[in-house]
Design an enzyme around this catalytic site. Structure first.
Site, PDB file in Angstrom:
ATOM      1  N   ILE A  45     -11.117  -5.692   2.977  1.00  0.00           N
ATOM      2  CA  ILE A  45     -12.244  -6.616   2.829  1.00  0.00           C
ATOM      3  C   ILE A  45     -12.823  -6.862   4.222  1.00  0.00           C
ATOM      4  O   ILE A  45     -12.151  -7.447   5.078  1.00  0.00           O
ATOM      5  CB  ILE A  45     -11.788  -7.949   2.186  1.00  0.00           C
ATOM      6  CG1 ILE A  45     -11.082  -7.685   0.845  1.00  0.00           C
ATOM      7  CG2 ILE A  45     -12.988  -8.881   2.010  1.00  0.00           C
ATOM      8  CD1 ILE A  45     -10.372  -8.895   0.254  1.00  0.00           C
ATOM      9  N   CYS A  55      -6.985  -5.604   6.137  1.00  0.00           N
ATOM     10  CA  CYS A  55      -6.616  -4.314   5.550  1.00  0.00           C
ATOM     11  C   CYS A  55      -6.087  -4.479   4.124  1.00  0.00           C
ATOM     12  O   CYS A  55      -5.538  -5.532   3.760  1.00  0.00           O
ATOM     13  CB  CYS A  55      -5.510  -3.661   6.362  1.00  0.00           C
ATOM     14  SG  CYS A  55      -5.965  -3.221   8.034  1.00  0.00           S
ATOM     15  N   GLU A  57      -3.426  -3.232   2.778  1.00  0.00           N
ATOM     16  CA  GLU A  57      -1.975  -3.460   2.695  1.00  0.00           C
ATOM     17  C   GLU A  57      -1.644  -4.945   2.804  1.00  0.00           C
ATOM     18  O   GLU A  57      -0.799  -5.466   2.085  1.00  0.00           O
ATOM     19  CB  GLU A  57      -1.242  -2.720   3.824  1.00  0.00           C
ATOM     20  CG  GLU A  57      -1.415  -1.220   3.826  1.00  0.00           C
ATOM     21  CD  GLU A  57      -2.611  -0.753   4.647  1.00  0.00           C
ATOM     22  OE1 GLU A  57      -3.704  -1.370   4.550  1.00  0.00           O
ATOM     23  OE2 GLU A  57      -2.465   0.232   5.372  1.00  0.00           O
ATOM     24  N   CYS A  91      -0.371  -3.917   9.991  1.00  0.00           N
ATOM     25  CA  CYS A  91       0.170  -3.918   8.615  1.00  0.00           C
ATOM     26  C   CYS A  91       1.632  -3.494   8.604  1.00  0.00           C
ATOM     27  O   CYS A  91       2.429  -4.010   7.816  1.00  0.00           O
ATOM     28  CB  CYS A  91      -0.670  -3.028   7.711  1.00  0.00           C
ATOM     29  SG  CYS A  91      -2.289  -3.748   7.382  1.00  0.00           S
TER      30      CYS A  91
END
Ligand code: THU
Length: 132
Positions: A45, A55, A57, A91
């Site tokens: 987003i 991200c 994840e 992430c």
């Protein structure tokens, strides 16, 4: 590859379609499997203030955590990349927080797949044991 992981990749691919990426146009999908067998998916987003982008994840992980799940078996990541899409460093750190044996399933739209444990992709990581 087992059916569970194929399903997880499929869920990540579906989530990728919901990515909000007006700036990079690079769509990523992720899906995380809890030890209870639940799946939470996420997409990237973006934001006009670029640094606020999140991200796929992390969206998947944070959705699971905020719904009360924090034991994870595997997370699938997919994008339209030449090689299977690997998670960024931030992430990796967030995934590692919830277990160094979590399986990462990296995929792309062509069907290429790579599998690693998170601890293999973030060796000698700073982790919560360092704080205790
Ligand atoms: N992105 C992810 O969603 N996951 C990653 O692991 C790497 C990058 C997103 C962030 C941004 O929206 C776009 O991909 C380009 O960097």
């Amino acid at each position: 590859m087992n059916e569970k992981y194929k399903k997880l990749i499929g869920e990540a691919e579906q989530a990728r379609k919901k990515a909000y990426t007006p700036y990079s146009k690079f769509k990523v999908g992720a899906a995380i499997l809890t030890s209870e067998g639940r799946i939470f998916s996420g997409c990237n987003i973006e934001n006009a203030s670029f640094g606020l982008t999140i991200c796929a994840e992390r969206v998947a992980v944070f959705k699971a955590i905020s719904e009360g799940f924090k034991k994870f078996e595997a997370i699938a990541i997919i994008a339209d990349t030449i090689r299977p899409c690997y998670p960024c460093g931030a992430c990796r750190q967030v995934i590692l927080e919830f277990g160094e044996d979590i399986t990462l399933i990296m995929a792309n739209l062509k069907g290429d797949i790579k599998i690693n444990k998170i601890k293999e992709l973030l060796p000698e990581a700073f982790n919560k044991n360092d704080l205790l």
